[in-house]
Design a protein around this motif. Structure first.
Motif, PDB file in Angstrom:
ATOM      1  N   ASN A 131       0.860  -1.183   0.000  1.00 19.28           N
ATOM      2  CA  ASN A 131       0.000   0.000   0.000  1.00 19.28           C
ATOM      3  C   ASN A 131       0.898   1.235   0.000  1.00 19.28           C
ATOM      4  OD1 ASN A 131      -2.339  -1.567   0.177  1.00 19.28           O
ATOM      5  ND2 ASN A 131      -2.272  -1.601   2.403  1.00 19.28           N
ATOM      6  N   SER A 132       0.626   2.165  -0.873  1.00 16.93           N
ATOM      7  CA  SER A 132       1.477   3.348  -0.951  1.00 16.93           C
ATOM      8  C   SER A 132       0.695   4.539  -1.479  1.00 16.93           C
ATOM      9  CB  SER A 132       2.695   3.085  -1.846  1.00 16.93           C
ATOM     10  OG  SER A 132       2.296   2.949  -3.194  1.00 16.93           O
ATOM     11  N   VAL A 133       1.225   5.725  -1.216  1.00 16.41           N
ATOM     12  CA  VAL A 133       0.586   6.950  -1.692  1.00 16.41           C
ATOM     13  C   VAL A 133       1.666   8.008  -1.900  1.00 16.41           C
ATOM     14  CG1 VAL A 133       0.174   7.902   0.634  1.00 16.41           C
ATOM     15  CG2 VAL A 133      -1.319   8.573  -1.258  1.00 16.41           C
ATOM     16  N   ASP A 134       1.454   8.833  -2.919  1.00 14.13           N
ATOM     17  CA  ASP A 134       2.355   9.959  -3.171  1.00 14.13           C
ATOM     18  C   ASP A 134       1.848  11.124  -2.332  1.00 14.13           C
ATOM     19  OD1 ASP A 134       3.767  12.147  -4.075  1.00 14.13           O
ATOM     20  OD2 ASP A 134       3.689  11.570  -6.178  1.00 14.13           O
ATOM     21  N   TYR A 135       2.495  11.340  -1.191  1.00 11.37           N
ATOM     22  CA  TYR A 135       2.054  12.370  -0.251  1.00 11.37           C
ATOM     23  C   TYR A 135       2.958  13.586  -0.379  1.00 11.37           C
ATOM     24  CZ  TYR A 135       0.796  14.677   4.128  1.00 11.37           C
ATOM     25  OH  TYR A 135       0.396  15.603   5.073  1.00 11.37           O
ATOM     26  N   ASP A 136       2.447  14.606  -1.037  1.00 10.25           N
ATOM     27  CA  ASP A 136       3.170  15.866  -1.201  1.00 10.25           C
ATOM     28  C   ASP A 136       4.569  15.647  -1.773  1.00 10.25           C
ATOM     29  OD1 ASP A 136       3.322  18.634  -1.091  1.00 10.25           O
ATOM     30  OD2 ASP A 136       4.213  18.649   0.909  1.00 10.25           O
ATOM     31  N   GLY A 137       4.663  14.750  -2.761  1.00  8.66           N
ATOM     32  CA  GLY A 137       5.937  14.513  -3.425  1.00  8.66           C
ATOM     33  C   GLY A 137       6.770  13.390  -2.845  1.00  8.66           C
ATOM     34  N   SER A 138       6.356  12.840  -1.698  1.00 10.03           N
ATOM     35  CA  SER A 138       7.067  11.718  -1.091  1.00 10.03           C
ATOM     36  C   SER A 138       6.208  10.462  -1.212  1.00 10.03           C
ATOM     37  CB  SER A 138       7.351  11.985   0.395  1.00 10.03           C
ATOM     38  OG  SER A 138       8.240  13.069   0.548  1.00 10.03           O
ATOM     39  N   ILE A 139       6.793   9.401  -1.768  1.00  6.25           N
ATOM     40  CA  ILE A 139       6.078   8.133  -1.860  1.00  6.25           C
ATOM     41  C   ILE A 139       6.141   7.468  -0.488  1.00  6.25           C
ATOM     42  CG2 ILE A 139       5.874   5.921  -3.029  1.00  6.25           C
ATOM     43  CD1 ILE A 139       5.416   8.337  -4.821  1.00  6.25           C
ATOM     44  N   MET A 140       4.990   7.311   0.152  1.00  9.07           N
ATOM     45  CA  MET A 140       4.938   6.741   1.504  1.00  9.07           C
ATOM     46  C   MET A 140       4.397   5.314   1.458  1.00  9.07           C
ATOM     47  SD  MET A 140       6.127   9.366   3.010  1.00  9.07           S
ATOM     48  CE  MET A 140       6.056   8.716   4.684  1.00  9.07           C
ATOM     49  N   VAL A 141       5.058   4.420   2.191  1.00  5.63           N
ATOM     50  CA  VAL A 141       4.591   3.046   2.351  1.00  5.63           C
ATOM     51  C   VAL A 141       3.623   3.012   3.525  1.00  5.63           C
ATOM     52  CG1 VAL A 141       5.268   0.662   2.831  1.00  5.63           C
ATOM     53  CG2 VAL A 141       6.734   2.122   1.426  1.00  5.63           C
ATOM     54  N   LEU A 142       2.505   2.314   3.359  1.00  2.00           N
ATOM     55  CA  LEU A 142       1.459   2.275   4.377  1.00  2.00           C
ATOM     56  C   LEU A 142       1.283   0.856   4.911  1.00  2.00           C
ATOM     57  CD1 LEU A 142      -1.154   4.437   2.418  1.00  2.00           C
ATOM     58  CD2 LEU A 142       0.710   5.222   3.885  1.00  2.00           C
ATOM     59  N   THR A 143       0.615   0.749   6.045  1.00  2.00           N
ATOM     60  CA  THR A 143       0.409  -0.555   6.666  1.00  2.00           C
ATOM     61  C   THR A 143      -0.389  -1.495   5.769  1.00  2.00           C
ATOM     62  OG1 THR A 143      -1.501   0.390   7.810  1.00  2.00           O
ATOM     63  CG2 THR A 143       0.531   0.173   9.089  1.00  2.00           C
ATOM     64  N   THR A 144      -0.085  -2.788   5.929  1.00  2.00           N
ATOM     65  CA  THR A 144      -0.832  -3.849   5.271  1.00  2.00           C
ATOM     66  C   THR A 144      -1.778  -4.463   6.290  1.00  2.00           C
ATOM     67  OG1 THR A 144       1.000  -4.330   3.776  1.00  2.00           O
ATOM     68  CG2 THR A 144      -0.621  -6.083   4.115  1.00  2.00           C
ATOM     69  N   GLU A 145      -2.996  -4.733   5.891  1.00  2.00           N
ATOM     70  CA  GLU A 145      -3.985  -5.274   6.825  1.00  2.00           C
ATOM     71  C   GLU A 145      -3.534  -6.624   7.383  1.00  2.00           C
ATOM     72  OE1 GLU A 145      -8.815  -5.774   7.216  1.00  2.00           O
ATOM     73  OE2 GLU A 145      -7.895  -5.519   5.248  1.00  2.00           O
ATOM     74  N   ALA A 146      -3.634  -6.755   8.700  1.00  2.00           N
ATOM     75  CA  ALA A 146      -3.290  -7.997   9.400  1.00  2.00           C
ATOM     76  C   ALA A 146      -4.033  -7.996  10.719  1.00  2.00           C
ATOM     77  CB  ALA A 146      -1.783  -8.091   9.614  1.00  2.00           C
ATOM     78  N   THR A 147      -3.843  -9.011  11.529  1.00  2.00           N
ATOM     79  CA  THR A 147      -4.533  -9.089  12.816  1.00  2.00           C
ATOM     80  C   THR A 147      -4.217  -7.868  13.667  1.00  2.00           C
ATOM     81  OG1 THR A 147      -4.412 -11.498  12.760  1.00  2.00           O
ATOM     82  CG2 THR A 147      -4.873 -10.462  14.893  1.00  2.00           C
ATOM     83  N   GLY A 148      -5.232  -7.089  13.981  1.00  2.00           N
ATOM     84  CA  GLY A 148      -5.057  -5.900  14.813  1.00  2.00           C
ATOM     85  C   GLY A 148      -4.466  -4.711  14.082  1.00  2.00           C
ATOM     86  N   ILE A 149      -4.174  -4.859  12.795  1.00  2.00           N
ATOM     87  CA  ILE A 149      -3.556  -3.781  12.029  1.00  2.00           C
ATOM     88  C   ILE A 149      -4.494  -3.335  10.909  1.00  2.00           C
ATOM     89  CG2 ILE A 149      -1.596  -3.089  10.592  1.00  2.00           C
ATOM     90  CD1 ILE A 149       0.049  -5.275  11.980  1.00  2.00           C
ATOM     91  N   ARG A 150      -4.880  -2.074  10.934  1.00  2.00           N
ATOM     92  CA  ARG A 150      -5.718  -1.525   9.875  1.00  2.00           C
ATOM     93  C   ARG A 150      -4.824  -1.047   8.738  1.00  2.00           C
ATOM     94  NH1 ARG A 150      -9.215   2.938  12.683  1.00  2.00           N
ATOM     95  NH2 ARG A 150     -10.008   3.136  10.554  1.00  2.00           N
ATOM     96  N   PRO A 151      -5.255  -1.195   7.499  1.00  2.00           N
ATOM     97  CA  PRO A 151      -4.413  -0.785   6.368  1.00  2.00           C
ATOM     98  C   PRO A 151      -4.445   0.718   6.143  1.00  2.00           C
ATOM     99  CG  PRO A 151      -6.517  -1.588   5.567  1.00  2.00           C
ATOM    100  CD  PRO A 151      -6.534  -1.774   7.071  1.00  2.00           C
ATOM    101  N   GLY A 152      -3.335   1.221   5.579  1.00  2.00           N
ATOM    102  CA  GLY A 152      -3.343   2.599   5.104  1.00  2.00           C
ATOM    103  C   GLY A 152      -2.701   3.631   5.993  1.00  2.00           C
ATOM    104  N   TYR A 153      -1.927   3.217   7.019  1.00  2.00           N
ATOM    105  CA  TYR A 153      -1.262   4.198   7.871  1.00  2.00           C
ATOM    106  C   TYR A 153       0.249   4.162   7.630  1.00  2.00           C
ATOM    107  CZ  TYR A 153      -5.775   4.563  10.129  1.00  2.00           C
ATOM    108  OH  TYR A 153      -7.114   4.763  10.365  1.00  2.00           O
ATOM    109  N   VAL A 154       0.874   5.314   7.697  1.00  2.00           N
ATOM    110  CA  VAL A 154       2.268   5.481   7.279  1.00  2.00           C
ATOM    111  C   VAL A 154       3.236   4.661   8.138  1.00  2.00           C
ATOM    112  CG1 VAL A 154       4.104   7.162   6.931  1.00  2.00           C
ATOM    113  CG2 VAL A 154       1.753   7.789   6.443  1.00  2.00           C
ATOM    114  N   VAL A 155       4.141   3.917   7.459  1.00  2.00           N
ATOM    115  CA  VAL A 155       5.189   3.171   8.165  1.00  2.00           C
ATOM    116  C   VAL A 155       6.592   3.575   7.707  1.00  2.00           C
ATOM    117  CG1 VAL A 155       3.765   1.163   8.683  1.00  2.00           C
ATOM    118  CG2 VAL A 155       5.064   1.223   6.552  1.00  2.00           C
TER     119      VAL A 155
END
Length: 206
Positions: A73-97
């Motif tokens: 999971n990734s997003v181009d955030y203001d010019g920086s490509i950010m890697v985001l969490t992958t869904e797993a037990t207790g982990i919601r997807p889409g938060y910056v890691v």
């Protein structure tokens, strides 16, 4: 010829006494303002950090939950490509890691997620952030550093700890490692939990 005049000894003593009274009343208020400024500093940074994480997540959702070439999971955030969490037990997807250029992946918040990730997030999610390090030796040798980062837990319990340097305890001229307790006993700090984006502020009077 003009007669020279100056302060008498009594007048000088009165001025010194008045200055003494002012110092006794003003210094505690000044120290209190210093503590309030340090508290406002950490609260402001925590608020900005939480907002930035939420904006990155919102952008990822708005763009249809994009992924990079490796399936992260990734997003181009203001010019920086950010890697985001992958869904797993207790982990919601889409938060910056981390940023895509970061040394560690850590998308599942396993062993690949280290204190270096916390520094990487800080440097890429905030605009013109204060300087931060995850190395105590650097904190003690580089006067330009403002924050100390540490990491605790794994998986869903992973936390990034961000400490305001000026509020940490010292041994002589060196700052002491504040550790990674869930309820820190020293320093003003905040934690970031990538599993659910929780940001919590801790204030300790020194």
């Amino acid at each position: 010829m003009k007669k020279q005049s100056g302060f008498t000894l009594i007048e000088l003593v009165i001025v010194v006494v008045i200055l003494g009274f002012l110092a006794v009343t003003a210094i505690p208020k000044f120290l209190d303002l210093t503590d309030q400024a340090k508290q406002a500093n950490i609260e402001g940074m925590a608020g900005g950090f939480a907002t930035a994480v939420s904006l990155a997540r919102a952008q990822w959702e708005a763009e249809g939950r994009p992924q990079d070439d490796t399936g992260r999971n990734s997003v181009d955030y203001d010019g920086s490509i950010m890697v985001l969490t992958t869904e797993a037990t207790g982990i919601r997807p889409g938060y910056v890691v981390s940023s895509a250029a970061g040394q560690n992946n850590g998308a599942t918040l396993g062993g690949g997620f280290t204190a270096a990730n916390c520094v990487d997030i800080w440097q890429n999610i905030l605009q013109q952030p204060p300087r931060v390090t995850d190395t105590l030796a650097t904190l003690n040798s580089d006067s330009t550093m403002d924050y100390f980062a540490a990491k605790s837990g794994t998986g869903a319990t992973t936390l990034c700890h961000f400490y305001l340097k000026e509020t940490l305890n010292k041994n002589g001229d060196n700052f002491i490692d504040p550790g990674t307790s869930l309820t820190p006993a020293t320093g003003n700090s905040f934690t970031y939990q990538p599993a659910n984006s929780s940001v919590v502020v801790y204030i300790n009077s020194n």
